[in-house]
Design an enzyme around this catalytic site. Structure first.
Site, mmCIF file in Angstrom:
data_model
loop_
_atom_site.group_PDB
_atom_site.id
_atom_site.type_symbol
_atom_site.label_atom_id
_atom_site.label_comp_id
_atom_site.label_asym_id
_atom_site.label_seq_id
_atom_site.Cartn_x
_atom_site.Cartn_y
_atom_site.Cartn_z
ATOM 1 N N ASP A 92 -5.739 56.397 11.600
ATOM 2 C CA ASP A 92 -4.475 55.599 11.370
ATOM 3 C C ASP A 92 -3.538 55.870 12.512
ATOM 4 O OD1 ASP A 92 -2.306 54.122 10.209
ATOM 5 O OD2 ASP A 92 -1.601 55.946 9.142
ATOM 6 N N ARG B 145 -7.079 44.128 0.537
ATOM 7 C CA ARG B 145 -5.655 44.312 0.159
ATOM 8 C C ARG B 145 -5.016 43.431 -1.050
ATOM 9 N NH1 ARG B 145 -2.130 47.176 2.813
ATOM 10 N NH2 ARG B 145 -1.284 47.241 0.868
HETATM 11 N N1 NVA Z 1 0.879 55.654 8.306
HETATM 12 C C1 NVA Z 1 1.408 54.388 8.718
HETATM 13 C C2 NVA Z 1 0.452 53.387 7.667
HETATM 14 C C3 NVA Z 1 0.659 51.619 7.964
HETATM 15 C C4 NVA Z 1 -0.125 51.056 6.921
HETATM 16 C C5 NVA Z 1 2.617 54.055 8.664
HETATM 17 O O1 NVA Z 1 3.368 54.678 7.384
HETATM 18 O O2 NVA Z 1 3.366 53.342 9.396
HETATM 19 N N1 CP Z 2 -1.892 48.515 5.971
HETATM 20 C C1 CP Z 2 -0.765 47.960 5.652
HETATM 21 O O1 CP Z 2 -0.044 48.279 4.703
HETATM 22 O O2 CP Z 2 -0.494 46.993 6.450
HETATM 23 P P1 CP Z 2 1.183 46.163 6.451
HETATM 24 O O3 CP Z 2 1.958 47.316 7.045
HETATM 25 O O4 CP Z 2 1.042 45.106 7.402
HETATM 26 O O5 CP Z 2 1.438 45.891 5.228
#
Ligand code: NVA
Ligand code: CP
Length: 332
Positions: A229, A315
């Site tokens: 991530d 999703r």
């Molecule tokens: N760890 C990331 C996940 C995004 C889907 C965030 O919180 O920005």
């Molecule tokens: N993976 C995810 O939650 O993507 P978004 O931030 O685009 O919703």
């Protein structure tokens, strides 16, 4: 199985059977959608989608899934509602609970989504908090099930900042479903000790194992899935970039890491991802630090073993399953 009226705030609240039920329901909805079979089992219902942070996938997934189920979604963006600034979460919960049949919340602390659920009186779904991202895990595990046929005993290695929503939620999901979880990062990026302890207790019953390693090539050996991530999450200050780049560059998912895992290993990412210079932030980081990718190389991201867009599609199917089960569980 009837999940009617339940909230969906974190995977810790759900049993392995309930998690697998939601994944299987999503697989059924996906097949029906591909065959053009309509499933408007929530006709006439209204849902609120609160986003205090930005989103592409989660918002679109909720809106499309709502339409497919026959519902009307109302989107509340990060700036234009009274939430948090002029009105408390408790008051907002009681207002929205009187108008809507369900509420999605994306934002900051987990305690906010828990409070919304406590005072709204309707099902509340966590669309991402700092601590957890449970609808993402359902989509990821659905993708793993589609690829491998089952979850149990699969080895998932998470590379990078494992203290945040994705690392935490993947660890919980693996513990619940009997998968083998490894967090691979410098020690300070491991999930917090209390959550590890809670997951270890769960793992004792499910046969899952939890490992924590600082050695990338050792950690990934035999992995079925390598997951990563972004290094800096939404809501974190720009001042942490330098430290994260320094600490986490050795944990980037590169072709070498994928080779160390084995040729069948799949690459997963919740997205969005910094794998090239085609984003504003990606270019800013390049100008400042001279790196042209961050948590994953472009080669791995674009490789045949990368299943990131299957995860993104799933999703929608999994969020549909969560809404259908909690709003119309008795019709399923
Ligand atoms: N760890 C990331 C996940 C995004 C889907 C965030 O919180 O920005
Ligand atoms: N993976 C995810 O939650 O993507 P978004 O931030 O685009 O919703």
């Amino acid at each position: 199985m009837n999940l009617q009226g339940r909230t969906f705030l974190k995977l810790l609240d759900y049993s392995a059977e309930e998690i697998e039920y939601l994944i299987d329901l999503a697989i059924k909805f996906k097949a029906e959608k591909k065959q053009g079979i309509s499933h408007k089992i929530c006709e006439g219902k209204n849902i609120a989608l609160i986003f205090e942070k930005t989103s592409t996938r989660t918002r679109c997934a909720f809106e499309v899934a709502a339409a497919d189920l026959g519902m009307h979604p109302v989107y509340l963006d990060p700036k234009s509602s009274q939430i948090g600034k002029k009105e408390s979460i408790k008051d907002t919960a009681r207002v929205l609970g009187s108008m809507f049949d369900g509420i999605e919340y994306r934002g900051f602390g987990q305690e906010i989504v828990e409070e919304l659920a406590e005072f709204s009186g309707v099902p509340v779904w966590n669309g991402l908090t700092n601590e957890f991202h449970p609808t993402q895990i359902l989509a990821d595990f659905m993708t793993i099930k589609e690829i491998y046929g089952s979850l149990k005993n699969k080895k998932l290695v998470y590379m990078g900042d494992a203290r945040y929503n994705m690392g935490n939620s993947l660890m919980v999901g693996c513990a619940k479903t009997g998968m083998h979880f490894t967090a691979c990062a410098p020690k300070k990026y491991f999930p917090n000790a209390a959550l590890i302890k809670e997951c270890e207790k769960i793992a004792e019953k499910t046969g899952a194992t939890l490992k924590f390693s600082e050695q990338p090539t050792d950690a990934v050996r035999g992995a079925d899935i390598i997951y990563t991530d972004v290094w800096v999450s939404m809501g974190e200050p720009d001042s942490v970039w330098a430290e994260r780049i320094k600490d986490l560059t050795p944990y980037r998912v590169s072709a070498e890491i994928m080779r160390a895992a084995g040729e069948n290993c799949k690459f997963m990412h919740c997205l969005p991802s910094f794998h090239d210079l085609k984003t504003e932030i990606g270019r800013e980081i390049f100008d400042k630090f001279g790196i042209d990718c961050m948590e994953v190389s472009d080669e791995v991201f674009e490789s045949e073993n990368s299943v990131v867009f299957a995860q993104a599609e799933n999703r929608m199917h999994t969020i549909k399953a969560v809404m259908a089960a909690t709003l119309a569980g008795d019709k399923l």
